[in-house]
Scaffold this motif. Structure first.
Motif, PDB file in Angstrom:
ATOM      1  N   ARG A 306       0.846  -1.200   0.000  1.00  0.00           N
ATOM      2  CA  ARG A 306       0.000   0.000   0.000  1.00  0.00           C
ATOM      3  C   ARG A 306       0.881   1.249   0.000  1.00  0.00           C
ATOM      4  O   ARG A 306       0.661   2.206   0.738  1.00  0.00           O
ATOM      5  N   ASP A 308       0.957   3.461  -1.956  1.00  0.00           N
ATOM      6  CA  ASP A 308       0.215   4.652  -2.401  1.00  0.00           C
ATOM      7  C   ASP A 308      -0.167   5.507  -1.200  1.00  0.00           C
ATOM      8  O   ASP A 308      -0.273   6.726  -1.292  1.00  0.00           O
ATOM      9  N   GLN A 313       2.336   7.871  -6.176  1.00  0.00           N
ATOM     10  CA  GLN A 313       1.152   8.094  -7.021  1.00  0.00           C
ATOM     11  C   GLN A 313       0.885   6.859  -7.875  1.00  0.00           C
ATOM     12  O   GLN A 313       1.798   6.230  -8.391  1.00  0.00           O
ATOM     13  N   LYS A 316      -4.632   4.682 -10.171  1.00  0.00           N
ATOM     14  CA  LYS A 316      -5.920   4.783  -9.469  1.00  0.00           C
ATOM     15  C   LYS A 316      -7.031   4.103 -10.252  1.00  0.00           C
ATOM     16  O   LYS A 316      -7.449   2.997  -9.927  1.00  0.00           O
ATOM     17  N   HIS A 317      -7.488   4.737 -11.349  1.00  0.00           N
ATOM     18  CA  HIS A 317      -8.699   4.239 -11.988  1.00  0.00           C
ATOM     19  C   HIS A 317      -8.523   4.165 -13.497  1.00  0.00           C
ATOM     20  O   HIS A 317      -8.017   5.097 -14.101  1.00  0.00           O
ATOM     21  N   LYS A 434      -5.032  -0.541 -11.367  1.00  0.00           N
ATOM     22  CA  LYS A 434      -5.372   0.465 -10.355  1.00  0.00           C
ATOM     23  C   LYS A 434      -4.138   0.849  -9.544  1.00  0.00           C
ATOM     24  O   LYS A 434      -3.820   2.016  -9.392  1.00  0.00           O
ATOM     25  N   TYR A 435      -3.409  -0.145  -9.077  1.00  0.00           N
ATOM     26  CA  TYR A 435      -2.281   0.132  -8.186  1.00  0.00           C
ATOM     27  C   TYR A 435      -0.955   0.330  -8.924  1.00  0.00           C
ATOM     28  O   TYR A 435       0.095   0.421  -8.308  1.00  0.00           O
TER      29      TYR A 435
END
Lengths: 656, 656
Positions: A306, A308, A313, A316-317, A434-435
């Protein structure tokens, strides 16, 4: 070997040795310059027209064919897939499959990054690797090119778009303008091809492109420092000064060590894998899949740690699903129409330059012909369709095409494979991104653009042509210190300046006779060459057109003046004959004829004879129709310098 | 003479006759192409720079001179009058006096008419024949040019100005803009000269100028129909359609028979006098003074008959007195500044073209050198000063310069004489022009512009160069059917297109051996030339630059493909060697080298040997630094085609 045995002789002159005797007897052995047969005006025009627009004779296959066959051929020429599709077999497919998978693994992470370069949502990068390759596969004639978004065009498009609209404040207009530009980029490309104006892109010289690409690559790499160092607030400008200052200013607090750790370590990994690929061509697949591997690893790593949360950065999406239609998003009216058009033309041309260069390179390697203009139509259609399916300007990618080639692609099917993989990614895998840390994308892009800084080519350019080098450097520094457009502008500007220079300032040289031969050569190149007293021989190294006729005339007159001063100083016999060696004068126009007439008049005043040597077919033709030949006298035009010299002073030939 | 006795040989080949023996023994007599010595980069650059901007070596006189002498020479080069003034004598003055008086008598009526062409008050025409000639006399280097307003520039200036401001509604702004344009015309001319950019005007090709002048002349003549027919309301447009329709529409009531009587009769008188002048060169003065004579007669006639009461339009009023200062009238701010600048640049360039052409013509006739750039500075200064003293753009007039020359002018003093006469006219004679009918001015202008329609030159252009002819016609019809600017635009456009064509589509030709010799010539020109089986020889007729490298490559490949098809059809031995004759290839750049590399690669694929013949010094140099020579092998580069052919197939030479 002795000069006597084999006297060199490239001036249509028989070697002095075996002809001195007839010469003393003054046998009129001199060979007249033949005037070519008159040309029918219409044919002449048609020939010029054909050579200008249809020099590659694109319709040769259509000659004497039945109507139905012609139609079939017509369809084929638009969709080459019909032709090679029939011959397609499993063996080819194996090659294409491997190649397709390889470039897919390479393009997916690149696409996401490149979309960011154009300040677009990552998904548009993937979209642009789905539709355009399919279109190209049907219409394109290159077997090796890999289609999709590329770094330089993405950067250029982004810069041009941001100059009009701020993507953060009103992203929708921005997106719409992007599609509009893509549409017009495609239209431009198709139009250039359709109207056989493909040669226009040749005006962006190789040197200029090298410089431009290099500059763009560095600009792109600098842009990546944002993601690479994990800087939050980053300058909008692209010039090196602004970027570096904003990087340094944010050094003491803005950087994020975790980000740097990720990006740095993976960049090293990518560089090593690239190095391995270079060392052993068989292992080309290692650098090819390295990016995807590092994306997977880094994404997993960020997911479990994790990171992030610690300021690393991440993407995300990333939307799931296929390209939505974007037809209604294109501006077909309003003042954005014009802006979109402008941006489209520029980025379309640049995209074209890259794609055509790639096509030519690989066509030459595998020796198959590519019709540049047909290729442009294909690329244009691809971008037009793309602009209606949420894609932005895509073209052939240098790096991916090379991988495609090395992976043993056989046909454009490798592009289809790639786009299928991208399709599956869009349908099912996007959530996995995402990650994915932006840092890794930065690392991948930096790694991808490094080869665009082609130092070896630059050195070669420097060695070969200094003016090319100036164009190259102009483009390079223009891009990194000012902006992409300015760099492009400088490149084109210098390229044109070079053409003007070429046509306004042709070379001229004084010729001397190389001892023991009757070859006449530039005395600066061959210092041993001897001048014939009383005779000045000048070679003009270009067609004499309105753009250089006065220069040529004045230059010749200056050679003469210098020579006369020299002669006076050395109290040698005065110049009585001026011989102009016209072999390299491939053509002459009205202004050229007038310049020659002026020269002749002023020579008469000085009591100097004007003599012409070896005028080419078009030239001799025009000398006759303009009656200049009558003016100076037909006996003053010779097939060769040597004969001209002999005619001027029969005895000299023995002295030498 | 038999070919055996004197075999032609312009390819550096020893004649087959006397060398067949050593050839059979395969003696390695082949001559290597020498690589010229390396050039120091700085020198190379300086050379290019000098050739580009200082090819005429303007500073030669300054070499090894004392400081004071240098200063003196510097002043002299700006004011040549100092130099020739010292040598001036009475005999010269006699010539200048006669010439001066003649051109004065010619210019006064012309000036009044030309001013009207520019929609300016007649006096400004006279002003422009007073100050500028004086300035030019001090600074100019041409001895024969006659300075003043000219028809074409007046028309062009008028058209451009009227497009911005209506001279009838607000004449003051119009006048101010005229002076502003004149100022910037001068600045442009001076700047071009000062920065040695004079060659830029060469881009307006001779052909384009001929067409433009012809069109302008006809437009001017049409404009005169107003005065000639005494029409009151006349169209503002200049295109032939508008003018003729407005003439015809006013036919039934608008025309004035008295006016027509005057203009027609005097036009006939002028034409006859011109004819006399043409027939007998000694009577050149008859056409020269005819205009003034007809002005005097017609004025007197109108005065006694008071024909002006019967609708014969007259000059009415012509201000007495010298040029007032107009410095404060020039727009140095506001948006008229920009408009004035634009108009100034255009009209300045056109004026320059005319003046420089005249200068060159007469310089060639009397054989004295003119420094084009220095000349431009002089013309520029003249117009700048003119713009501050109520003059509009003036330049050298073709017609008056010719008269000046024929009247035996010796120096620019003839211009001084002329301007003194104009001065006196302005001071004392202007009232006499009150009753001068406009009809006579129309007749004079029509008579003056007729020679500008140069049919002979046009025919010559057609004969010599078809593309030149297109440019010529384009300019011509552009001017008469649309407008002067459009005509100019077309002319420049086509001229540039021609340059691009020249650099993008060079000629290529297949060469054959002329029987009994070892000359290789274009087989289309010399049908008797024989091809050597298995060898294809192609000559490229231009430097290979980025702008044409791809065309050249593709064109050569197409020659090859055609040839191979032909060979297959005729079941001849397959092509094994491709010889490129490079004599006319004066240079090659990076793109050119790459094109050659691509060609080489694709030839390898077809198992065809690439062989080069006679690359020039810069080319061979670049072939070496780029290692292309190593690539194809140094033994594949020959001094001549003949040697190349022999090396390809030693036995063939005997067969032929």
């Amino acid at each position: 070997m002795s000069a006597r045995a084999h006297p060199v002789d490239d001036d249509g002159e028989i070697s002095p040795v075996d002809t001195s005797s007839p010469r003393q007897e003054n046998t009129p052995y001199v060979h007249k310059v033949e005037v070519p047969p008159k040309q029918n005006l219409f044919n002449e025009f048609m020939y010029t027209f054909k050579e200008t627009f249809f020099h590659d004779d694109p319709l040769r296959h259509f000659k004497d064919q039945s109507k139905s066959k012609k139609l079939m051929l017509g369809i084929q020429s638009v969709f080459p897939v019909i032709e090679w599709g029939r011959k397609y077999n499993l063996k080819m497919f194996r090659g294409d499959l491997i190649a397709g998978l390889t470039i897919a693994s390479l393009c997916i992470p690149q696409d996401i990054g490149y979309a960011k370069l154009a300040s677009l949502d990552p998904k548009y990068g993937l979209y642009s690797s789905f539709v355009p390759p399919l279109v190209y596969a049907c219409m394109g004639s290159s077997k090796d090119i890999a289609i999709g978004p590329v770094a330089v065009v993405s950067l250029l498009l982004g810069t041009l778009l941001r100059a009009e609209i701020d993507p953060n404040t009103n992203p929708n207009e921005y997106l719409r303008l992007a599609f509009t530009s893509t549409f017009f980029a495609g239209v431009t490309q198709a139009a250039l091809g359709f109207f056989r104006l493909g040669f226009l892109i040749d005006f962006l010289s190789h040197a200029a492109v090298v410089g431009f690409m290099g500059g763009a690559a560095i600009t792109i790499a600098l842009q990546q420092l944002k993601g690479f160092l994990g800087i939050n607030k980053f300058t909008k400008k692209t010039d090196i000064i602004a970027v570096l200052s904003s990087v340094i200013s944010s050094a003491h607090h803005g950087w994020n060590w975790q980000t740097i750790l990720i990006s740095a370590s993976f960049l090293i990994f990518l560089l090593i894998s690239k190095f391995i690929g270079k060392k052993n061509k068989k292992l080309f697949w290692i650098p090819a899949i390295a990016p995807l591997v590092s994306v997977i690893i880094s994404t997993f790593f960020v997911y479990i740690t994790r990171a992030d949360k610690k300021g690393v950065q991440i993407v995300k999406h990333l939307d799931k699903g296929l390209n939505p239609s974007s037809l209604r998003l294109i501006y077909f009216s309003g003042d954005y129409l014009l802006k979109g058009f402008r941006i489209g033309v520029v980025s379309g041309m640049v995209a074209l330059t890259e794609a055509v260069a790639i096509g030519r390179t690989f066509a030459a390697m595998k020796d198959y012909q590519i019709d540049g203009n047909k290729e442009m139509v294909a690329l244009g259609a691809m971008n037009v369709i793309g602009s209606m399916t949420s894609c932005y300007v895509s073209t052939g990618s240098f790096s991916r095409s090379a991988v495609n080639f090395m992976a043993g692609c056989q046909t454009a099917v490798s592009n289809i494979i790639m786009s299928i993989v991208v399709l599956l990614t869009l349908l099912f895998l996007t959530p996995l991104f995402k990650y994915t840390p932006n840092a890794i994308l930065a690392a991948i892009i930096i790694n991808a653009v490094i080869p665009l800084v082609d130092v070896k080519a630059t050195i070669l350019i420097f060695k070969i042509d200094k003016l090319d080098f100036v164009a190259c450097m102009g483009a390079f520094f223009g891009v990194i210190f000012v902006s992409v457009e300015i760099g492009l502008l400088i490149a084109v500007g210098i390229s044109f300046a070079k053409i003007l220079l070429q046509v306004t300032r042709p070379r001229t040289a004084i010729l001397g006779k190389i001892p023991g031969t009757s070859v006449y050569r530039n005395i600066n190149q061959y210092p041993e060459a001897t001048r014939i007293p009383g005779v000045l021989t000048i070679r003009v190294d270009s067609a004499i057109y309105f753009s250089n006729s006065n220069y040529v005339r004045e230059r010749i007159q200056r050679w003469l003046t210098d020579e006369e001063e020299m002669v006076k100083a050395a109290s040698l016999p005065r110049i009585q004959f001026l011989i102009i060696e016209m072999s390299p004068v491939t053509d002459v126009d009205t202004s050229g004829i007038h310049a020659l007439e002026d020269l002749y008049k002023s020579l008469q005043k000085r009591d100097i004879q004007l003599v012409l040597a070896n005028p080419g077919p078009p030239v001799i033709n025009k000398l006759h129709v303009s009656h200049f030949a009558d003016l100076i006298g037909h006996d003053k035009i010779f097939l060769t310098v040597a004969e001209a010299v002999d005619s001027c002073s029969p005895k000299l030939s023995d002295e030498v």
